[in-house]
Design an enzyme around this catalytic site. Structure first.
Site, PDB file in Angstrom:
ATOM      1  N   GLN A  28       0.824  -1.213   0.000  1.00  9.76           N
ATOM      2  CA  GLN A  28       0.000   0.000   0.000  1.00  9.76           C
ATOM      3  C   GLN A  28       0.854   1.257   0.000  1.00  9.76           C
ATOM      4  O   GLN A  28       0.536   2.242  -0.674  1.00  9.76           O
ATOM      5  CB  GLN A  28      -0.933   0.000   1.211  1.00  9.76           C
ATOM      6  CG  GLN A  28      -2.120  -0.931   1.092  1.00  9.76           C
ATOM      7  CD  GLN A  28      -3.139  -0.467   0.063  1.00  9.76           C
ATOM      8  OE1 GLN A  28      -3.287   0.718  -0.214  1.00  9.76           O
ATOM      9  NE2 GLN A  28      -3.851  -1.427  -0.521  1.00  9.76           N
ATOM     10  N   GLN A  88       2.700  -1.849  14.310  1.00  8.77           N
ATOM     11  CA  GLN A  88       2.259  -0.461  14.411  1.00  8.77           C
ATOM     12  C   GLN A  88       2.345   0.092  15.835  1.00  8.77           C
ATOM     13  O   GLN A  88       2.762   1.234  16.038  1.00  8.77           O
ATOM     14  CB  GLN A  88       0.825  -0.316  13.886  1.00  8.77           C
ATOM     15  CG  GLN A  88       0.717  -0.357  12.378  1.00  8.77           C
ATOM     16  CD  GLN A  88      -0.675  -0.012  11.882  1.00  8.77           C
ATOM     17  OE1 GLN A  88      -1.500   0.543  12.604  1.00  8.77           O
ATOM     18  NE2 GLN A  88      -0.952  -0.348  10.626  1.00  8.77           N
ATOM     19  N   HIS A 110      -6.259   0.758   7.544  1.00  7.91           N
ATOM     20  CA  HIS A 110      -6.974  -0.333   8.203  1.00  7.91           C
ATOM     21  C   HIS A 110      -7.114   0.055   9.670  1.00  7.91           C
ATOM     22  O   HIS A 110      -6.206   0.635  10.255  1.00  7.91           O
ATOM     23  CB  HIS A 110      -6.204  -1.637   8.046  1.00  7.91           C
ATOM     24  CG  HIS A 110      -6.837  -2.831   8.712  1.00  7.91           C
ATOM     25  ND1 HIS A 110      -8.207  -3.055   8.692  1.00  7.91           N
ATOM     26  CD2 HIS A 110      -6.292  -3.865   9.401  1.00  7.91           C
ATOM     27  CE1 HIS A 110      -8.465  -4.187   9.342  1.00  7.91           C
ATOM     28  NE2 HIS A 110      -7.328  -4.686   9.787  1.00  7.91           N
ATOM     29  N   GLY A 136      -2.219  -2.788  -3.319  1.00  8.44           N
ATOM     30  CA  GLY A 136      -1.496  -1.584  -3.704  1.00  8.44           C
ATOM     31  C   GLY A 136      -1.176  -1.474  -5.183  1.00  8.44           C
ATOM     32  O   GLY A 136      -1.295  -0.400  -5.776  1.00  8.44           O
ATOM     33  N   ASP A 193     -13.711  -6.481   7.827  1.00  6.28           N
ATOM     34  CA  ASP A 193     -12.513  -6.887   7.104  1.00  6.28           C
ATOM     35  C   ASP A 193     -11.981  -8.212   7.657  1.00  6.28           C
ATOM     36  O   ASP A 193     -11.695  -9.145   6.904  1.00  6.28           O
ATOM     37  CB  ASP A 193     -11.442  -5.799   7.206  1.00  6.28           C
ATOM     38  CG  ASP A 193     -10.224  -6.103   6.356  1.00  6.28           C
ATOM     39  OD1 ASP A 193     -10.319  -5.959   5.123  1.00  6.28           O
ATOM     40  OD2 ASP A 193      -9.177  -6.484   6.918  1.00  6.28           O
ATOM     41  N   GLU A 229     -10.984 -29.108 -11.122  1.00  6.75           N
ATOM     42  CA  GLU A 229     -12.396 -28.875 -10.825  1.00  6.75           C
ATOM     43  C   GLU A 229     -12.633 -27.989  -9.613  1.00  6.75           C
ATOM     44  O   GLU A 229     -13.600 -27.223  -9.585  1.00  6.75           O
ATOM     45  CB  GLU A 229     -13.113 -30.215 -10.643  1.00  6.75           C
ATOM     46  CG  GLU A 229     -13.178 -31.061 -11.905  1.00  6.75           C
ATOM     47  CD  GLU A 229     -13.819 -30.329 -13.070  1.00  6.75           C
ATOM     48  OE1 GLU A 229     -14.738 -29.516 -12.846  1.00  6.75           O
ATOM     49  OE2 GLU A 229     -13.384 -30.555 -14.221  1.00  6.75           O
ATOM     50  N   GLU A 233     -10.586 -23.922 -11.766  1.00  7.94           N
ATOM     51  CA  GLU A 233     -11.772 -23.304 -12.363  1.00  7.94           C
ATOM     52  C   GLU A 233     -12.476 -22.322 -11.434  1.00  7.94           C
ATOM     53  O   GLU A 233     -13.374 -21.594 -11.872  1.00  7.94           O
ATOM     54  CB  GLU A 233     -12.744 -24.400 -12.821  1.00  7.94           C
ATOM     55  CG  GLU A 233     -12.210 -25.209 -13.997  1.00  7.94           C
ATOM     56  CD  GLU A 233     -13.260 -26.105 -14.635  1.00  7.94           C
ATOM     57  OE1 GLU A 233     -14.461 -25.871 -14.397  1.00  7.94           O
ATOM     58  OE2 GLU A 233     -12.866 -27.019 -15.363  1.00  7.94           O
TER      59      GLU A 233
END
Length: 331
Positions: A28, A88, A110, A136, A193, A229, A233
């Site tokens: 980001q 953080q 976030h 990002g 989230d 399968e 797909e």
């Protein structure tokens, strides 16, 4: 329904004369820094000065002035925290908080650390979120192409009385207002989230794929056929969802596939699954998951590594690695 802001609702001029310090030049971070700079914003990058770091080298090569996080905070008006959730708190307490000034703004993509009170900003600063709903590289690519990715905006603390218009200016500089910026809260963004990641996007889909693969192989079908399968797909179906939703997907597949899906799907994802989803949501809302994850990270992540290794060693991974070599288009 969510309130949505577009370019006519945003005043990019509010960022004139301000310095935006983007701390963390990862997925980001690089997109935010480059998009803002291309929108005429003065951008400073806060990144640990390590010549061996790919992020540090990328920021330097992109022509940004790269400084330490504490220096970036001292010089910035808007401090953008884009390092991983798990680091953080330490970064904020040791390098950012001591260098904040009244009137500064803290910007997040976030809400994890704010919502769960890992970070408690001082009273004199604004706290807002602009959260792009894309990785990002796509945020950057869409901006360069003249488009934008939808974003979320949330205000946690409005010390200056100007947090929302400043947040919207940031979102516009990022390119989000070209597509639309949806109003939410730190709580709603964080809890939904985490819920989506755990029950559908990362956890639920992976568990469903493995269960389908195991069921077919145990019944005697070839692993390679089972892989095609239930794994390969899936992208075809997800792309249809992405483009036009459930109805478009059903209209795009055969009547046989549509009828089979509509009649059998609710049996596979039934009440037991819904109960597990509700329990997951309750753990998120109470903060139990956040505490568990932060404790796991702080203790060295032994269980995390075990879970990761078990996933990577599942038979579908060996089969998939062989089959993907046949698909030149995905390299």
């Amino acid at each position: 329904m969510a309130k949505i802001y577009y370019e006519q609702d945003c005043d990019l001029g509010r960022l004139a004369g301000k310095t935006v310090s983007v701390i963390g030049y990862g997925s980001q971070g690089h997109a935010h820094a480059m998009n803002l700079r291309d929108s005429g914003v003065n951008v400073l990058v806060g990144q640990r000065k390590d010549p061996a770091s790919k992020n540090y080298q990328a920021a330097v090569e992109a022509g940004f002035e790269v400084v330490t996080a504490d220096e970036a905070t001292k010089r910035g008006d808007i401090i953008v925290i884009l390092v991983p959730d798990t680091v953080q708190k330490s970064l904020f307490e040791n390098e950012i908080a001591p260098n904040l000034a009244p009137g500064n703004a803290l910007m997040f993509a976030h809400g994890f650390n704010i919502h769960f009170k890992c970070i408690e900003p001082p009273a004199g600063v604004d706290v807002f979120m602009i959260a792009p709903k894309a990785p990002g590289h796509l945020v950057r690519d869409e901006y360069v192409s003249g488009h934008g990715t939808p974003c979320l905006v949330a205000i946690q603390q409005d010390a200056t009385g100007e947090a929302l218009p400043n947040a919207l200016a940031y979102g516009a500089a990022l390119g989000g207002a070209r597509a639309g910026i949806l109003e939410t809260t730190f709580q709603e963004e964080t809890e939904t989230d985490l819920f989506g990641e755990q029950t559908v996007l990362c956890g639920g889909s992976a568990a469903l794929i493995k269960a389908g693969f195991e069921t077919l192989v145990e019944a005697g079908y070839q692993p390679e056929i089972a892989y095609f399968e239930v794994m390969h797909e899936l992208k075809l179906i997800v792309d249809l969802y992405y483009r036009g939703g459930l109805k478009f997907m059903n209209e795009s597949v055969s009547d046989t596939a549509e009828y089979g899906g509509l009649s059998v799907g609710p049996k596979v994802i039934g009440e037991e699954t819904r109960k597990a989803m509700k329990e997951s949501l309750e753990r998120i809302q109470s903060g139990e998951f956040a505490r568990e994850w932060l404790e796991e990270y702080a203790s060295g992540g032994k269980r995390f590594r075990q879970l990761r290794d078990a996933d990577a060693s599942h038979p579908i991974e060996e089969v998939g690695a062989k089959l993907r070599k046949m698909m030149a288009w995905i390299k």
